[in-house]
Design a protein around this motif. Structure first.
Motif, PDB file in Angstrom:
ATOM      1  N   ALA C  20       0.817  -1.210   0.000  1.00  0.00           N
ATOM      2  CA  ALA C  20       0.000   0.000   0.000  1.00  0.00           C
ATOM      3  C   ALA C  20       0.855   1.267   0.000  1.00  0.00           C
ATOM      4  O   ALA C  20       2.075   1.218  -0.096  1.00  0.00           O
ATOM      5  N   ALA C  21       0.161   2.418   0.161  1.00  0.00           N
ATOM      6  CA  ALA C  21       0.778   3.733   0.304  1.00  0.00           C
ATOM      7  C   ALA C  21       1.796   4.044  -0.786  1.00  0.00           C
ATOM      8  O   ALA C  21       2.938   4.338  -0.533  1.00  0.00           O
ATOM      9  N   ASP C  22       1.362   3.932  -2.036  1.00  0.00           N
ATOM     10  CA  ASP C  22       2.214   4.353  -3.144  1.00  0.00           C
ATOM     11  C   ASP C  22       2.026   5.843  -3.365  1.00  0.00           C
ATOM     12  O   ASP C  22       0.944   6.377  -3.159  1.00  0.00           O
ATOM     13  N   TYR C  23       3.096   6.510  -3.781  1.00  0.00           N
ATOM     14  CA  TYR C  23       2.993   7.932  -4.087  1.00  0.00           C
ATOM     15  C   TYR C  23       3.572   8.240  -5.454  1.00  0.00           C
ATOM     16  O   TYR C  23       4.528   7.591  -5.887  1.00  0.00           O
ATOM     17  N   THR C  24       2.988   9.205  -6.109  1.00  0.00           N
ATOM     18  CA  THR C  24       3.611   9.786  -7.280  1.00  0.00           C
ATOM     19  C   THR C  24       3.889  11.249  -6.936  1.00  0.00           C
ATOM     20  O   THR C  24       2.974  11.973  -6.545  1.00  0.00           O
ATOM     21  N   ILE C  25       5.151  11.640  -7.038  1.00  0.00           N
ATOM     22  CA  ILE C  25       5.503  13.019  -6.713  1.00  0.00           C
ATOM     23  C   ILE C  25       5.772  13.776  -8.017  1.00  0.00           C
ATOM     24  O   ILE C  25       6.612  13.364  -8.820  1.00  0.00           O
ATOM     25  N   ILE C  26       5.041  14.857  -8.213  1.00  0.00           N
ATOM     26  CA  ILE C  26       5.286  15.693  -9.386  1.00  0.00           C
ATOM     27  C   ILE C  26       6.371  16.701  -9.029  1.00  0.00           C
ATOM     28  O   ILE C  26       6.244  17.442  -8.053  1.00  0.00           O
ATOM     29  N   ALA C  27       7.438  16.718  -9.818  1.00  0.00           N
ATOM     30  CA  ALA C  27       8.456  17.753  -9.687  1.00  0.00           C
ATOM     31  C   ALA C  27       8.196  18.744 -10.811  1.00  0.00           C
ATOM     32  O   ALA C  27       8.416  18.412 -11.971  1.00  0.00           O
ATOM     33  N   PRO C  28       7.687  19.946 -10.497  1.00  0.00           N
ATOM     34  CA  PRO C  28       7.291  20.855 -11.586  1.00  0.00           C
ATOM     35  C   PRO C  28       8.497  21.566 -12.198  1.00  0.00           C
ATOM     36  O   PRO C  28       8.476  22.762 -12.418  1.00  0.00           O
ATOM     37  N   GLN C  56       7.072   7.192  -7.283  1.00  0.00           N
ATOM     38  CA  GLN C  56       7.500   7.589  -8.627  1.00  0.00           C
ATOM     39  C   GLN C  56       7.684   9.096  -8.647  1.00  0.00           C
ATOM     40  O   GLN C  56       6.927   9.810  -7.986  1.00  0.00           O
ATOM     41  N   VAL C  57       8.679   9.560  -9.395  1.00  0.00           N
ATOM     42  CA  VAL C  57       8.829  11.005  -9.586  1.00  0.00           C
ATOM     43  C   VAL C  57       8.536  11.315 -11.035  1.00  0.00           C
ATOM     44  O   VAL C  57       8.992  10.615 -11.934  1.00  0.00           O
ATOM     45  N   GLN C  58       7.712  12.331 -11.239  1.00  0.00           N
ATOM     46  CA  GLN C  58       7.382  12.710 -12.608  1.00  0.00           C
ATOM     47  C   GLN C  58       7.711  14.187 -12.797  1.00  0.00           C
ATOM     48  O   GLN C  58       7.293  15.013 -11.993  1.00  0.00           O
ATOM     49  N   ASN C  59       8.460  14.504 -13.846  1.00  0.00           N
ATOM     50  CA  ASN C  59       8.828  15.897 -14.101  1.00  0.00           C
ATOM     51  C   ASN C  59       7.832  16.548 -15.042  1.00  0.00           C
ATOM     52  O   ASN C  59       7.550  16.030 -16.121  1.00  0.00           O
TER      53      ASN C  59
END
Lengths: 163, 505, 314
Positions: C20-28, C56-59
């Motif tokens: 559980a507790a997955d995150y996707t972090i947006i790096a703007p 996950q990190v998404q730019n």
């Protein structure tokens, strides 16, 4: 190099006038934008509006030069072009753009791959489509999963590599 | 210990077989990612940095150096073979390199690029080791007005070196300058030509334009000539290796490229792209075969490739001596150094000599490893051209879009790729040179900003532009570069120059 | 050999258990920048500390973070697994870019790190104190050129606030915007400008080496180990922190917000985060809940006021 330039004057190239019109329009747009922008020269005296205006007027001048060059017949001959291959490739790129957010990297890029191959004369889409899809999936695996490049995922990616 | 002892000690550490193995992996990975169009050295290092985390400091440092050099070199391979430069510093490499590849001389082009990169990397790294404190003093003399004068010189020399028609070269350049206006004005924060589209506020990415113009424009142009599809590109004609005359023509260019690239890289606002432009212009002027330029002159590959590598080492001068990250690549490297506990700054050479010399030794080893890896591979790389065209170009477009999608998967960015690709096609069709538009996009904003900064500091006094000896001499040099060809043409000398003038007369 | 290594890493990536507790972090921002580094450091620590299993990190780069913010506000709405990294720079960028989406459209969770602004002069400069610099500014604002980051950014705002506090018209400041920290530093070191303003961390190594003189910092109180007065104690009421924060999506229930906030609090308390901040040289200025909201509101008001006075926002 100057081989392409015909010695004898010929009929002005119609395309040259289209190019000149395009340049003039772009120049006018820049000048218009320059006039719209506030004069914020500050201590420099040169503000954000000045360079667009300068470039705009230069483009207008280049448009004039292009017209003169066209009348002198100084436009090179063009290689003959076939339209269908171009449409295949442009269509492939457009399809990728549209499909990418919903279908994911591999499907969108696989279609681009097949369309490009078709544009270069590979007619058998039943071969090139699966090849493109498989290749794109492999590329996705290496760049997204191993190198963390973060490519948009769709159904095939989720099935093969997991969420 | 003296400088030399530190360096020897660093080299001795680096010669451990395991360390060499890490160097090899670093170079391989760096080349593999750097080869993608649109992914330059900065992004390559950023992407691969985590790979180095698990290793001990020495191994991690050398792998990092390998990735850096691999990323630098990767771009030139695709420029030469496929006419798709991976980043702005290898655009000029494509001009002559791809012409050579098409004439079946891809092998020598790749070899002169690899050896030139090696020679330049070697000399520039040594210069970094021994001259850095002196070079950096010179670099700091450069303020806005000096940079503006340098940009003027770049514009003058570069635009005379492109294409055979002044009208079409200038049109292409001004299209680039027009694109350069798009986005937020750096000095006042005003949005220009962005029409309310937020993605346009940051302006047009140089890599997007370059990849679209070169890779997509080229693919469309080749596809459009349908009938000639049957004749395959000649992979190799003659030897894959450089001939005696290739060597003779290359070595001076390597040295000139290094001499231009290193100081420009050391300047806080210089960069590998400007170094490669200036080197190309210099080679064209210095060459005994100027008529070959535009048709595959080996000097046009050797010089700029040496220049962009030397400039990469030059970037380390302000980074290591002053702690100034002056390029995106340098900023990423700074982040990389921090994991080794290395805080670049003015005291680094004094407080942390082992790490600095370890890094310099790593760079030398990685540079060597790059040559070892790439020379034998040239034969293999050249075979790329024997892949049937449908598959080859399908692959090129896949990788060209991959770079853009990986960096910024927005429809606006992909749309720009498509539109500029079509523009690139049309420009090719009507005989407009491609390089000036990219040059305009790179140099335009720099020239504008430096001019406005200089004038702001002087509070609008125009004489400031010639009020420093460096700026004045650079502007004088530009004037000479502009006027001398005109005089020479009037005196009827030099068929080459007449051809440069094109349809002007 | 390369394939062996790649497939090794590959197998490792696949073997991660998906709990559980997955995150996707947006790096703007683009990879490599400050926000991207914050997002990737969070990713590392969240996973290493077992707070989340898969991050996950998404730019989404562009326009001072406003492109990423706009996309986040619309596409992540109601999804508690989506986070975005942001900072003080966004407050100004939202105003100068006329962004349709503001920080009110997301759910700010906590301030994580921050840096104070510092004002320096080249070592060769005759100016010794902040008072002397302000006197020079009062005498002839145009003759005092300031090198700093992009127009409308934290550095620019700091100069504007200082001018205002000293009774000088903020529109009269001669601010020279530079793109990267390196270029502005070079301009100061090369004596091209009168003074420089940037985050303290950028200047500190130079100050220690004696190539620049530190005149003042924008902190509330003196910073340990830094030999310079605050602007406030010098008589100019300016406090400015260039902070980075994390926010959650809009449209979350109170329980969802508290769950995210609890995870971020765990992150902040973890040993891994402490070590990561130390290696990066970031100061921990953690602030959450109502206190953070109050601070945010204050920052927004002050920033909007000064950007209007400088003339960057109409």
């Amino acid at each position: 190099m100057s081989l392409h330039f015909p010695e004898k004057p010929r009929r002005p190239d119609g395309a040259a006038f289209v190019i000149a019109a395009g340049l003039a329009a772009l120049g006018a747009l820049l000048v218009w934008e320059g006039n719209r922008l506030p004069q914020l020269g500050g201590y420099a005296g040169v503000g954000p509006a000045d360079v667009p205006k300068l470039v705009g007027w230069c483009l207008v001048a280049l448009a004039g030069w292009t017209v003169v060059a066209a009348f002198r017949g100084a436009f090179p001959e063009r290689p003959r072009q076939q339209v269908p291959p171009l449409l295949w490739i442009i269509g492939g790129l457009a399809a990728q753009l549209v499909l990418l957010p919903m279908a994911g990297f591999s499907i969108a890029t696989g279609i681009l791959f097949a369309c490009t191959a078709r544009g270069f004369g590979k007619r058998q889409l039943w071969i090139s489509l699966p090849v493109g899809l498989a290749f794109s999936l492999a590329v996705y695996g290496v760049f997204d999963r191993v190198l963390e490049l973060n490519l948009p995922a769709g159904l095939p990616e989720t099935l093969l590599y997991g969420g | 210990m003296s400088t030399f002892d530190f360096l020897l000690q660093g080299l001795a550490t680096a010669l451990d077989p395991m360390i060499l193995f890490y160097a090899l992996i670093g170079v391989t990975l760096g080349t593999a990612v750097g080869v993608l169009p649109g992914i330059g050295p900065a992004l390559t290092v950023a992407l691969l940095l985590p790979v180095t985390y698990g290793l001990d400091p020495a191994g991690s440092l050398i792998m990092f150096a390998g990735i850096y050099y691999g990323g630098m070199y990767g771009g030139s391979t695709t420029s030469i073979l496929l006419n798709t430069p991976g980043e702005s510093a290898s655009i000029v490499t494509a001009l002559e390199g791809n012409k050579m590849a098409r004439a079946g001389r891809g092998g020598p082009a790749l070899a002169t690029a690899a050896i030139g990169s090696f020679v330049a990397g070697l000399l520039a790294t040594l210069a970094l080791a021994f001259l850095a404190p002196h070079v950096v003093k010179l670099a700091l003399v450069f303020g806005p007005r000096e940079y503006f004068a340098l940009m003027v010189l770049a514009f003058v020399t570069v635009s005379s070196a492109f294409g055979d028609s002044a009208l079409r070269g200038l049109t292409s350049l001004f299209l680039g300058l027009a694109l350069a206006v798009i986005g937020i004005d750096q000095l006042t924060g005003q949005a220009r030509l962005s029409f309310g589209v937020p993605q346009l506020l940051d302006g047009i990415e140089v890599t997007t334009l370059a990849v679209a113009m070169f890779a997509i424009g080229e693919a469309l142009f080749v596809a459009g000539q349908g009938a000639s599809l049957q004749d395959k590109a000649i992979a190799v004609k003659g030897s894959v290796w450089m001939t005696r005359s290739d060597w003779g023509r290359s070595w001076k260019s390597w040295l000139r490229g290094t001499a231009i690239g290193f100081p420009i890289g050391a300047m806080p606002a210089g960069g590998a792209d400007i170094a490669s432009f200036l080197s190309y212009a210099a080679e064209k002027r210095a060459s005994k075969h100027p008529e070959e330029f535009g048709h595959g002159a080996i000097e046009g590959v050797a010089g700029p490739e040496a220049a962009n590598n030397a400039s990469a080492a030059g970037t380390l001068v302000p980074l290591l001596t002053l702690g100034l990250p002056t390029t995106a690549t340098a900023a990423i490297m700074l982040a990389g150094f921090q994991q080794f506990g290395l805080q670049p700054g003015p005291l680094l050479f004094a407080t942390n000599p082992q790490l600095v010399w370890g890094l310099i030794a790593s760079l030398l080893i990685a540079n060597m490893m790059l040559l070892v890896l790439n020379l034998p591979l040239i034969g293999l790389w050249v075979r790329l051209l024997t892949i049937p065209r449908p598959w080859l170009y399908a692959g090129i477009l896949l990788f060209a879009t991959l770079g853009t999608i990986g960096v910024n998967p927005s429809p606006v960015e992909l749309g720009m790729l498509l539109i500029f690709g079509i523009l690139g096609y049309l420009m090719r069709l009507f005989g407009y040179p491609i390089a000036p538009i990219v040059v305009g996009l790179i140099l335009g904003p720099m020239a504008e900003q430096q001019l406005r900064r200089a004038l702001a500091i002087s509070q609008g006094d125009l004489t400031t532009l010639v009020d420093s000896p460096v700026a004045a001499s650079l502007l004088a040099l530009s004037a000479v570069a502009l006027i001398v060809p005109l005089i020479m043409r009037m005196r009827g000398k030099g068929g080459v120059l007449a051809q440069m003038a094109g349809d002007e007369d | 050999m390369k394939t062996m290594i790649l497939s090794g890493i590959f197998a490792g990536a696949l073997a991660l258990p998906a709990l559980a507790a997955d995150y996707t972090i947006i790096a703007p921002a683009a990879p490599g920048g400050g926000w991207d580094q914050t997002a990737r450091t969070m990713q590392e620590v969240l996973q290493a500390e077992g707070i989340s299993d898969n991050v996950q990190v998404q730019n989404v780069p562009g326009a001072g973070g406003t492109v990423g913010l706009a996309q986040f506000a619309s596409s992540a709405s109601g999804d508690p697994s989506q986070l975005i990294v942001g900072g003080y720079v966004m407050v100004g960028a939202i105003l100068t870019n006329n962004s349709p989406v503001s920080l009110d459209d997301v759910t700010p969770i906590a301030r994580l790190t921050g840096e104070y602004e510092a004002i320096v002069v080249p070592a060769a400069s005759p100016i010794q104190t902040i008072t002397e610099l302000v006197e020079a500014l009062k005498a002839d604002p145009g003759a005092v050129s300031w090198a700093g980051g992009s127009a409308g950014g934290a550095d620019h705002i700091a100069v504007g606030l200082l001018a205002k506090a000293a009774g000088v018209d903020p529109t009269k400041i001669n601010y020279i915007a530079y793109s990267g920290g390196g270029e502005a530093l070079a301009a100061i070191l090369g004596n091209q400008v009168t003074a420089g303003v940037s985050s303290l961390g950028e200047f500190l190594p130079q100050v220690q080496a004696g190539t620049m003189r530190l005149l003042a910092v924008s902190a509330e109180e003196r910073i340990e180990g830094v030999d310079a007065p605050t602007l406030t104690e010098s008589g100019y009421d300016v406090v400015l922190q260039n902070w980075r924060m994390v926010a959650a999506a809009p449209g979350l229930t109170d329980e969802q917000v508290s769950a995210v906030a609890a995870d971020i609090e765990k992150l902040n308390a973890s040993e891994g985060w402490k070590t990561a901040l130390e290696t990066k040289g970031w100061a921990n200025t953690y602030l959450a809940g109502d206190e953070f909201e109050a601070q945010l509101a204050k920052d927004k008001e002050a920033t909007e006021g000064i950007l209007r006075e400088i003339g960057l926002v109409k």
